[in-house]
Motif scaffolding. Structure first.
Motif, short mmCIF file in Angstrom:
data_model
loop_
_atom_site.label_atom_id
_atom_site.label_comp_id
_atom_site.label_asym_id
_atom_site.label_seq_id
_atom_site.Cartn_x
_atom_site.Cartn_y
_atom_site.Cartn_z
N UNK A 214 53.25 120.18 26.16
CA UNK A 214 53.91 119.73 24.97
C UNK A 214 55.34 119.19 25.29
N UNK A 215 55.97 119.83 26.31
CA UNK A 215 57.10 119.35 26.90
C UNK A 215 57.14 118.16 27.63
N UNK A 216 55.99 118.03 28.48
CA UNK A 216 55.83 116.93 29.34
C UNK A 216 55.30 115.72 28.50
N UNK A 217 54.70 116.01 27.30
CA UNK A 217 54.16 114.97 26.51
C UNK A 217 55.47 114.15 25.92
N UNK A 218 56.55 114.97 25.35
CA UNK A 218 57.72 114.54 24.84
C UNK A 218 58.32 113.78 25.93
N UNK A 219 58.48 114.37 27.16
CA UNK A 219 59.36 113.53 28.14
C UNK A 219 58.77 112.31 28.65
N UNK A 220 57.45 112.10 28.34
CA UNK A 220 56.99 110.96 28.92
C UNK A 220 56.56 109.84 27.95
#
Lengths: 204, 204
Positions: free
Chosen positions: A160-166
């Protein structure tokens, strides 16, 4: 124990290893004492060599004994495909499948608010820098980032966190499929795995 | 593995420990690599200290870091009662019961014709010398020898052999009782244990 401080210290240190309780640690210590030949010396030598020679690769954070790890330097691997894993040990599993020939990035863990592991504790900043450098045309251009993280709460949080960052970046973000294991009996599959398998069904 | 010779050597050495397979050894090696602080150094230090300081007691063959072990030097223990065990670890179990206050003798194993372990491989000669010295009036006189050996084929073989060796000597030879464990459910006891429990029944 037998009131021998040196032996008690060894048992104490061994019992800090994962899955090794005090009783097992005592058994291992007795084995090391009793072992024929120079087993204890060879164990010390192996520990010393690993400490001296093995470090994390400055690019992907896998373990290596060279400047860069063998996956970063291999000229036959696909440059624009990046697989993100939690631990170096995960790479062996992916390599064994033979289904991936790109590069790796090791996060060195997964996000766990409960255990106080935040983004700054993982190699997320370095991952973003690798991707951004490619987008700026400074490094290798990365087309797809595959997240091969554990299918647990921490893995899901990290995804979830990486999806937001990307978000907004011109890079395809994918996650490895979760479903019924090959050879797995439908009868014995847990609810959540079956739910995911149905949700992500593939058209034939 | 990851083509890192030092890491592969550590995994190989760890996998020689009892109960540690190649997969567990790899997990332990990764833990040692990742461990915070100077864990690897402390493990090396503990191994080095044990090798330098711990040796077998020349009288009873228990482990010690002094000239004689604490059970041989303790002036408050009963001199003429000798408990024979297979391994130093067995002593902790007997001490924990609090039911024995005599001296010990560690055989360093048990007779196993199948694995090629004969009387010359164990500390049987030294046990006989301790008993004989007492009988000759040269050492501590021993009145009773208690065999606390494992209740398996090797233990039984060793008991038989020692019984033969002790024949004709003016020393009482006993073996610890085998039967239903305290808290043990009669329903779940195996045939041989129940047989022994009936055979060695105690008059009330």
């Amino acid at each position: 124990m037998l009131n021998i401080p040196a032996l008690e210290k060894l048992v104490h240190e061994l019992s800090r290893l994962p899955g090794i309780g005090p009783k097992t640690a005592q058994r291992l210590a007795y084995y090391i004492l009793r072992a024929k030949g120079d087993y204890s010396d060879r164990l010390v030598d192996a520990l010393t060599r690993v400490k001296a020679e093995v470090h994390t690769c400055p690019r992907c954070f896998n373990y290596t004994d060279a400047d860069l790890c063998k996956f970063c330097t291999d000229p036959h691997r696909i440059d624009n495909l990046l697989c993100v894993v939690e631990e170096p040990a995960d790479i062996s599993r992916i390599e064994a499948s033979g289904a991936f020939r790109g590069r790796y990035h090791v996060l060195q863990g997964s996000l766990s608010p409960l255990e106080g592991v935040g983004p700054q504790d993982l190699r997320i900043k370095e991952l973003m820098e690798r991707i951004d450098a490619g987008l700026r045309g400074e490094g290798t251009s990365i087309k797809e980032v595959i997240l091969a993280l554990d299918a647990d709460l921490e893995g899901d949080t990290t995804v979830l966190y990486l999806t937001k960052q990307m978000q907004g970046k011109a890079v395809t973000l994918t996650r490895i499929a979760h479903g019924v294991p090959i050879g797995g009996d439908i009868d014995f599959i847990d609810d959540r795995t079956m739910g995911r398998a149905l949700e992500n069904r593939v058209e034939l």
